[in-house]
Design a protein around this motif. Structure first.
Motif, short mmCIF file in Angstrom:
data_model
loop_
_atom_site.label_atom_id
_atom_site.label_comp_id
_atom_site.label_asym_id
_atom_site.label_seq_id
_atom_site.Cartn_x
_atom_site.Cartn_y
_atom_site.Cartn_z
N ALA A 180 23.80 -24.02 -13.78
CA ALA A 180 22.58 -23.82 -13.24
C ALA A 180 22.64 -22.98 -11.99
O ALA A 180 21.77 -22.25 -11.73
CB ALA A 180 22.20 -25.20 -13.13
N GLY A 181 23.60 -23.27 -11.06
CA GLY A 181 23.75 -22.73 -9.84
C GLY A 181 23.72 -21.10 -10.12
O GLY A 181 22.90 -20.30 -9.22
N ILE A 182 24.56 -20.73 -10.93
CA ILE A 182 24.68 -19.20 -11.06
C ILE A 182 23.54 -18.60 -11.80
O ILE A 182 23.20 -17.44 -11.44
CB ILE A 182 26.04 -19.10 -12.11
CG1 ILE A 182 27.28 -19.42 -11.39
CG2 ILE A 182 26.10 -17.61 -12.71
CD1 ILE A 182 28.51 -19.56 -12.17
N SER A 183 22.99 -19.36 -12.59
CA SER A 183 21.72 -18.85 -13.21
C SER A 183 20.58 -18.64 -12.15
O SER A 183 19.77 -17.62 -12.14
CB SER A 183 21.03 -19.56 -14.31
OG SER A 183 20.30 -20.85 -13.71
N ASP A 184 20.46 -19.43 -10.95
CA ASP A 184 19.49 -19.27 -10.04
C ASP A 184 19.77 -18.22 -9.16
O ASP A 184 18.97 -17.37 -8.85
CB ASP A 184 19.58 -20.75 -8.85
CG ASP A 184 18.62 -20.64 -8.07
OD1 ASP A 184 17.52 -19.93 -8.35
OD2 ASP A 184 18.75 -21.31 -6.95
N GLY A 185 21.25 -18.02 -8.92
CA GLY A 185 21.50 -16.59 -8.34
C GLY A 185 21.24 -15.46 -8.98
O GLY A 185 20.76 -14.50 -8.33
N LEU A 186 21.47 -15.57 -10.46
CA LEU A 186 21.35 -14.27 -11.15
C LEU A 186 19.80 -14.12 -11.12
O LEU A 186 19.66 -12.76 -11.43
CB LEU A 186 22.06 -14.53 -12.50
CG LEU A 186 23.50 -14.09 -12.47
CD1 LEU A 186 24.27 -14.55 -13.93
CD2 LEU A 186 23.48 -12.75 -12.14
N ASP A 187 18.99 -14.81 -11.28
CA ASP A 187 17.51 -14.58 -11.58
C ASP A 187 16.93 -14.09 -10.53
O ASP A 187 16.29 -13.04 -10.68
CB ASP A 187 16.81 -15.76 -11.96
CG ASP A 187 16.62 -16.91 -10.75
OD1 ASP A 187 16.86 -16.58 -9.87
OD2 ASP A 187 16.13 -18.12 -11.42
N GLY A 188 17.18 -14.37 -9.21
CA GLY A 188 16.88 -13.45 -8.06
C GLY A 188 17.38 -12.21 -7.87
O GLY A 188 16.60 -11.03 -7.72
N LEU A 189 18.59 -11.99 -8.31
CA LEU A 189 19.34 -10.66 -8.27
C LEU A 189 18.52 -9.84 -9.42
O LEU A 189 18.37 -8.67 -9.11
CB LEU A 189 20.83 -10.90 -8.57
CG LEU A 189 21.58 -9.42 -8.57
CD1 LEU A 189 21.54 -8.77 -7.36
CD2 LEU A 189 22.86 -9.73 -9.10
N LEU A 190 18.65 -10.33 -10.58
CA LEU A 190 17.85 -9.46 -11.69
C LEU A 190 16.43 -9.30 -11.45
O LEU A 190 15.95 -8.02 -11.91
CB LEU A 190 18.07 -10.34 -13.10
CG LEU A 190 19.47 -10.37 -13.57
CD1 LEU A 190 19.32 -11.10 -14.94
CD2 LEU A 190 19.87 -8.73 -13.92
N ALA A 191 15.63 -9.98 -10.65
CA ALA A 191 14.25 -9.77 -10.50
C ALA A 191 14.28 -8.67 -9.72
O ALA A 191 13.47 -7.61 -9.72
CB ALA A 191 13.74 -10.93 -9.81
N ARG A 192 15.19 -8.64 -8.49
CA ARG A 192 15.13 -7.24 -7.70
C ARG A 192 15.65 -5.99 -8.34
O ARG A 192 15.10 -4.94 -8.24
CB ARG A 192 16.03 -7.57 -6.42
CG ARG A 192 15.41 -8.58 -5.42
CD ARG A 192 16.21 -8.70 -4.20
NE ARG A 192 17.45 -9.40 -4.35
CZ ARG A 192 17.54 -10.69 -4.47
NH1 ARG A 192 16.49 -11.32 -4.37
NH2 ARG A 192 18.69 -11.36 -4.69
N LEU A 193 16.79 -6.10 -9.01
CA LEU A 193 17.58 -4.96 -9.72
C LEU A 193 16.82 -4.43 -10.77
O LEU A 193 16.84 -3.04 -10.95
CB LEU A 193 18.89 -5.45 -10.23
CG LEU A 193 19.99 -5.67 -8.96
CD1 LEU A 193 21.32 -5.94 -9.96
CD2 LEU A 193 20.06 -4.61 -8.06
#
Length: 189
Positions: A42-55
């Protein structure tokens, strides 16, 4: 609106929401290694969603609202279920829930009555979230790997969670009061 649902960051946020019931069941069934692994995912998915939103330039209105709700639901639910299992004190759990419930209610009222939307987290709110995450990781880890350093981190992270929960709650109330005291701009003039 359908594109908002299909955006990769929002899919990860939905995944995080779907993890919550399995995380709760793992804790209630005493499968703490599984619960720990699910919390890490869940923590990894939280970090990835913000990163993907920007990228991917896939920042959406749905994601702006759904992501913090998913985060708070995950953390608050885990505090509640760990309290139910006797792993987190009532004091910590009540403070976390009271603050989050208060912020949610005040935010909803301000949005409904005055159209206020911009509730960026303060440094105290970010510190509170960080302390909560560290505390939950340490509490879960201590159930199957109770070394002295893990117990030490658990103790201090739970204390930090209480302190930052209170500080961030008062800071939020002060910021809202200050915003409400600013006179509205004159129309027409």
């Amino acid at each position: 609106m359908m594109n908002d649902f299909r955006a990769a960051p929002n899919q990860l946020t939905f995944l995080r929401l779907c993890i919550i019931p399995f995380l709760v069941l793992a804790v209630l069934d005493g499968h703490f290694r599984t619960a720990f692994a699910l919390f890490v995912v869940a923590g990894i998915s939280d970090g990835l969603d913000g990163l993907l939103a920007r990228l991917l330039h896939q920042s959406t209105v749905l994601g702006q609202y759904l992501d913090p709700v998913a985060d708070k639901l995950l953390l608050s639910t885990l505090f509640l279920v760990l309290h139910h299992q006797g792993l987190i004190s009532r004091r910590v759990t009540v403070l976390v829930f009271a603050r989050d419930f208060g912020v949610l209610i005040v935010g909803a009222i301000l949005y409904a009555s005055m159209g206020m939307r911009d509730f960026r987290p303060s440094i105290f709110g970010k510190a509170n979230t960080f302390a909560q995450i560290v505390a939950l990781v340490a509490v879960l880890l201590a159930t199957f790997y109770a070394t002295a350093p893990v117990i030490f981190v658990r103790h201090w992270a739970l204390n930090a969670t209480m302190v930052f929960t209170v500080l961030s709650g008062f800071n939020y109330a002060w910021r809202v009061a200050r915003r409400m005291s600013v006179p509205a701009p004159a129309v027409g003039g």
